[in-house]
Design a protein around this motif. Structure first.
Motif, PDB file in Angstrom:
ATOM      1  N   LYS A 194      47.048  24.046  20.435  1.00  0.00           N
ATOM      2  CA  LYS A 194      46.783  25.493  20.405  1.00  0.00           C
ATOM      3  C   LYS A 194      45.319  25.795  20.127  1.00  0.00           C
ATOM      4  O   LYS A 194      44.746  26.736  20.672  1.00  0.00           O
ATOM      5  CB  LYS A 194      47.648  26.152  19.334  1.00  0.00           C
ATOM      6  N   LEU A 195      44.716  24.991  19.242  1.00  0.00           N
ATOM      7  CA  LEU A 195      43.345  25.251  18.818  1.00  0.00           C
ATOM      8  C   LEU A 195      42.319  24.405  19.557  1.00  0.00           C
ATOM      9  O   LEU A 195      41.114  24.584  19.368  1.00  0.00           O
ATOM     10  CB  LEU A 195      43.217  25.011  17.307  1.00  0.00           C
ATOM     11  N   GLU A 254      36.174  27.103   7.333  1.00  0.00           N
ATOM     12  CA  GLU A 254      36.619  28.109   8.306  1.00  0.00           C
ATOM     13  C   GLU A 254      37.716  27.541   9.209  1.00  0.00           C
ATOM     14  O   GLU A 254      38.744  28.188   9.455  1.00  0.00           O
ATOM     15  CB  GLU A 254      35.442  28.572   9.159  1.00  0.00           C
ATOM     16  N   LEU A 255      37.517  26.320   9.691  1.00  0.00           N
ATOM     17  CA  LEU A 255      38.505  25.711  10.576  1.00  0.00           C
ATOM     18  C   LEU A 255      39.781  25.372   9.803  1.00  0.00           C
ATOM     19  O   LEU A 255      40.894  25.531  10.323  1.00  0.00           O
ATOM     20  CB  LEU A 255      37.942  24.447  11.229  1.00  0.00           C
ATOM     21  N   LYS A 256      39.637  24.931   8.558  1.00  0.00           N
ATOM     22  CA  LYS A 256      40.813  24.667   7.739  1.00  0.00           C
ATOM     23  C   LYS A 256      41.686  25.909   7.628  1.00  0.00           C
ATOM     24  O   LYS A 256      42.913  25.845   7.769  1.00  0.00           O
ATOM     25  CB  LYS A 256      40.389  24.219   6.331  1.00  0.00           C
ATOM     26  N   GLU A 257      41.027  27.042   7.375  1.00  0.00           N
ATOM     27  CA  GLU A 257      41.769  28.282   7.216  1.00  0.00           C
ATOM     28  C   GLU A 257      42.473  28.670   8.509  1.00  0.00           C
ATOM     29  O   GLU A 257      43.623  29.117   8.497  1.00  0.00           O
ATOM     30  CB  GLU A 257      40.818  29.400   6.774  1.00  0.00           C
ATOM     31  N   ARG A 258      41.786  28.496   9.651  1.00  0.00           N
ATOM     32  CA  ARG A 258      42.397  28.814  10.944  1.00  0.00           C
ATOM     33  C   ARG A 258      43.611  27.931  11.205  1.00  0.00           C
ATOM     34  O   ARG A 258      44.662  28.392  11.675  1.00  0.00           O
ATOM     35  CB  ARG A 258      41.366  28.639  12.060  1.00  0.00           C
ATOM     36  N   ILE A 259      43.482  26.646  10.886  1.00  0.00           N
ATOM     37  CA  ILE A 259      44.578  25.707  11.120  1.00  0.00           C
ATOM     38  C   ILE A 259      45.769  26.036  10.220  1.00  0.00           C
ATOM     39  O   ILE A 259      46.924  26.056  10.671  1.00  0.00           O
ATOM     40  CB  ILE A 259      44.103  24.251  10.881  1.00  0.00           C
ATOM     41  N   LYS A 260      45.501  26.311   8.942  1.00  0.00           N
ATOM     42  CA  LYS A 260      46.590  26.627   8.003  1.00  0.00           C
ATOM     43  C   LYS A 260      47.290  27.928   8.396  1.00  0.00           C
ATOM     44  O   LYS A 260      48.516  28.043   8.300  1.00  0.00           O
ATOM     45  CB  LYS A 260      46.045  26.723   6.588  1.00  0.00           C
ATOM     46  N   THR A 261      46.499  28.921   8.835  1.00  0.00           N
ATOM     47  CA  THR A 261      47.086  30.195   9.246  1.00  0.00           C
ATOM     48  C   THR A 261      47.995  30.013  10.456  1.00  0.00           C
ATOM     49  O   THR A 261      49.121  30.517  10.492  1.00  0.00           O
ATOM     50  CB  THR A 261      45.975  31.209   9.568  1.00  0.00           C
ATOM     51  N   LEU A 262      47.488  29.269  11.443  1.00  0.00           N
ATOM     52  CA  LEU A 262      48.286  29.026  12.652  1.00  0.00           C
ATOM     53  C   LEU A 262      49.534  28.210  12.327  1.00  0.00           C
ATOM     54  O   LEU A 262      50.618  28.482  12.860  1.00  0.00           O
ATOM     55  CB  LEU A 262      47.448  28.308  13.705  1.00  0.00           C
ATOM     56  N   GLU A 276      52.065  30.531  10.983  1.00  0.00           N
ATOM     57  CA  GLU A 276      52.600  31.409  12.027  1.00  0.00           C
ATOM     58  C   GLU A 276      53.567  30.673  12.949  1.00  0.00           C
ATOM     59  O   GLU A 276      54.552  31.242  13.435  1.00  0.00           O
ATOM     60  CB  GLU A 276      51.443  31.990  12.840  1.00  0.00           C
TER      61      GLU A 276
END
Length: 236
Positions: free
Chosen positions: A13-14, A34-42, A45
């Motif tokens: 996905k990312l 920043e990328l950690k946060e994006r990965i954890k959020t996804l 979800e």
């Protein structure tokens, strides 16, 4: 939503590698915040769930946190601490942990028995929700696991606490009542029961002092005994 979501699904996905996703989800170095946060959020979800059993074997952790509530705070009509436990459990799940509720029975508190889940190494740490006795606090200090107090503190214990600003809250409440023209203001709570009740009383008393209102001892009403058990209370 796809069931059994994998790290590869998140990576695709990312547009990153599965290794990057693994590092991010396990808070390892090599991935930007920043990328950690994006990965954890996804991951959240998409409904990703950690394989807790595999992680436990690999890292020597249970990924459980014991939440201990004294029995006297769980009786009929006392849903506050159970509600807080629910919120704790929801937060822990965000970090791949589970909250194990342990009701501390009066006999165990008096006889200084630690929860069995401590001796059986079923948890990685403890949250004590609701004030316990001084001797039990000293016993808790001897535990070789991380621990914290929630909704109470002890000035002699070297244990972190998270509390409400009870002093200022009661101070502001009393100020408000006085500003509305009230002068006959009683205080409800056993001053020897918990640190939170003591702090609220001090905030109430500070407001009375500032407004030059007398503290009337007969208007300090005890609603429970020193063990925290509610008692019948006569209003003035």
């Amino acid at each position: 939503m796809k069931s059994n979501v994998t790290m590869r699904d998140i990576a695709e996905k990312l547009g990153v590698s599965s290794v990057t996703v693994s590092k991010a989800l396990n808070d390892k170095d090599g991935v930007s915040d920043e990328l950690k946060e994006r990965i954890k959020t996804l991951a959240g979800e998409m409904g990703y769930r950690f394989n807790t059993a595999a992680k436990s074997m690999k890292e020597g952790l249970t990924y459980n946190i014991g939440v201990v509530i004294p029995e006297r705070f769980t009786g009929p009509g006392q849903s506050f601490y159970l509600y807080i436990y629910q919120q704790i459990s929801r937060e822990l799940e965000q970090y791949g942990y589970y909250g194990i509720l342990h009701i501390l029975h009066r006999e165990d508190e008096e006889q200084l028995h630690l929860p069995r889940i401590y001796y059986d190494r079923k948890v990685d740490g403890f949250i004590l929700l609701g004030q316990v006795s001084k001797p039990y606090i000293e016993l808790v200090q001897s535990m070789d696991l991380p621990k914290m107090f929630l909704d109470f503190y002890d000035e002699h214990a070297d244990i972190d606490s998270v509390v409400t600003d009870n002093f200022y809250g009661a101070y502001e409440l009393t100020n408000y009542l006085i500003a509305q023209g009230h002068r006959d203001i009683a205080y409800v709570g056993n001053l020897y029961s918990t640190s939170s009740i003591q702090d609220r009383f001090l905030g109430y008393y500070k407001s009375l002092l500032e407004h030059r209102l007398p503290l009337r001892n007969e208007w300090v009403l005890s609603d429970r005994d020193d063990e925290g058990v509610y008692v019948d209370m006569e209003l003035p």
